[in-house]
Scaffold this motif. Structure first.
Motif, PDB file in Angstrom:
ATOM      1  N   LEU A 116      -7.718  25.750 -30.052  1.00  0.00           N
ATOM      2  CA  LEU A 116      -7.646  26.820 -29.059  1.00  0.00           C
ATOM      3  C   LEU A 116      -7.264  26.268 -27.688  1.00  0.00           C
ATOM      4  O   LEU A 116      -6.490  26.896 -26.954  1.00  0.00           O
ATOM      5  N   LYS A 117      -7.797  25.123 -27.336  1.00  0.00           N
ATOM      6  CA  LYS A 117      -7.428  24.497 -26.059  1.00  0.00           C
ATOM      7  C   LYS A 117      -5.933  24.241 -25.982  1.00  0.00           C
ATOM      8  O   LYS A 117      -5.310  24.411 -24.926  1.00  0.00           O
ATOM      9  N   SER A 118      -5.333  23.834 -27.112  1.00  0.00           N
ATOM     10  CA  SER A 118      -3.915  23.483 -27.096  1.00  0.00           C
ATOM     11  C   SER A 118      -3.018  24.709 -26.978  1.00  0.00           C
ATOM     12  O   SER A 118      -1.962  24.644 -26.342  1.00  0.00           O
ATOM     13  N   VAL A 119      -3.436  25.831 -27.588  1.00  0.00           N
ATOM     14  CA  VAL A 119      -2.575  27.018 -27.558  1.00  0.00           C
ATOM     15  C   VAL A 119      -2.919  27.965 -26.411  1.00  0.00           C
ATOM     16  O   VAL A 119      -2.091  28.792 -26.021  1.00  0.00           O
ATOM     17  N   ARG A 120      -4.126  27.867 -25.852  1.00  0.00           N
ATOM     18  CA  ARG A 120      -4.549  28.741 -24.750  1.00  0.00           C
ATOM     19  C   ARG A 120      -5.173  27.893 -23.644  1.00  0.00           C
ATOM     20  O   ARG A 120      -6.365  27.986 -23.341  1.00  0.00           O
ATOM     21  N   PRO A 121      -4.357  27.020 -23.010  1.00  0.00           N
ATOM     22  CA  PRO A 121      -4.897  26.088 -22.014  1.00  0.00           C
ATOM     23  C   PRO A 121      -5.452  26.769 -20.763  1.00  0.00           C
ATOM     24  O   PRO A 121      -6.162  26.136 -19.973  1.00  0.00           O
TER      25      PRO A 121
END
Length: 210
Positions: A83-88
């Motif tokens: 999730l961090k990678s796609v919704r920074p």
């Protein structure tokens, strides 16, 4: 499994509002601040609202599932690596339990039951099944976002738990029309697919006219 509309007992039926939260949908929410935009997703609450009103009037249930970023130390949320990678853009306070962004959008309030969720499926490590069983609910009518994520995962989990299910095709949306349509087609073997208008027509005789 799915039962026919003609045999539907609305007192044992719940309209599921999947992740229709301020942080996803409101311009001042987390996704409004930094996330991808989708007119199809933005239109979902207005299409679902008449269904929710009719369900309440007819004695049915409205169940809202809420994506949650659980706060850890100092309030910093636990966010998966994916999730961090796609919704920074997600940050402290977003989707926090009890916060405005975590809440159901105004157009769809109130919900009879609210359940926090931490993964695509609202059944995963949550109290959802327990609450539904206690309420005597055996049929779920799915709406929400996104069709290929939370909606599909929760519906499939409901199917394996022997709930009867319906999917309101235009009561769901994804970040692409083709993605949405592909997800709907993939769900047809395990659910009954119909439109919001078709479902309203079936339950309106028992409800207050809209």
């Amino acid at each position: 499994m799915s039962k026919g509309l003609s045999t539907l007992d609305l007192s044992r039926t719940a309209l599921v509002l999947g992740d229709l939260q301020n942080d996803f949908l409101h311009p001042d929410g987390a996704y409004g601040r930094g996330g991808p935009a989708s007119p199809e997703i933005a239109a979902v609450p207005s299409r679902v609202a008449p269904v929710a009103r009719a369900m309440r009037a007819a004695g049915g249930w409205v169940v809202s599932t809420h994506f949650t970023l659980v706060p850890g130390r100092n309030g910093e949320p636990f966010i998966s690596t994916h999730l961090k990678s796609v919704r920074p853009f997600l940050k402290k306070g977003d989707f926090a339990p009890g916060g405005w962004g975590h809440g159901l959008v105004d157009a769809l309030k109130p919900a009879d039951i609210i359940v926090e969720k931490v993964a695509f499926s609202a059944f995963y490590m949550s109290r959802l099944e327990w609450v539904l069983r206690k309420a005597g609910i055996d049929t779920l009518v799915f709406t929400g976002i996104v069709t290929n994520g939370g909606v599909a995962s929760t519906l499939r989990d409901a199917h394996v738990r022997d709930f009867s299910t319906f999917l309101l095709n235009d009561g769901c949306a994804a970040f692409g029309i083709e993605v949405h349509e592909t997800a709907v087609e993939a769900l047809r073997p395990v659910t009954t697919v119909l439109s919001c208008a078709e479902f309203l027509d079936a339950i309106t005789p028992a409800a207050i006219p809209q």
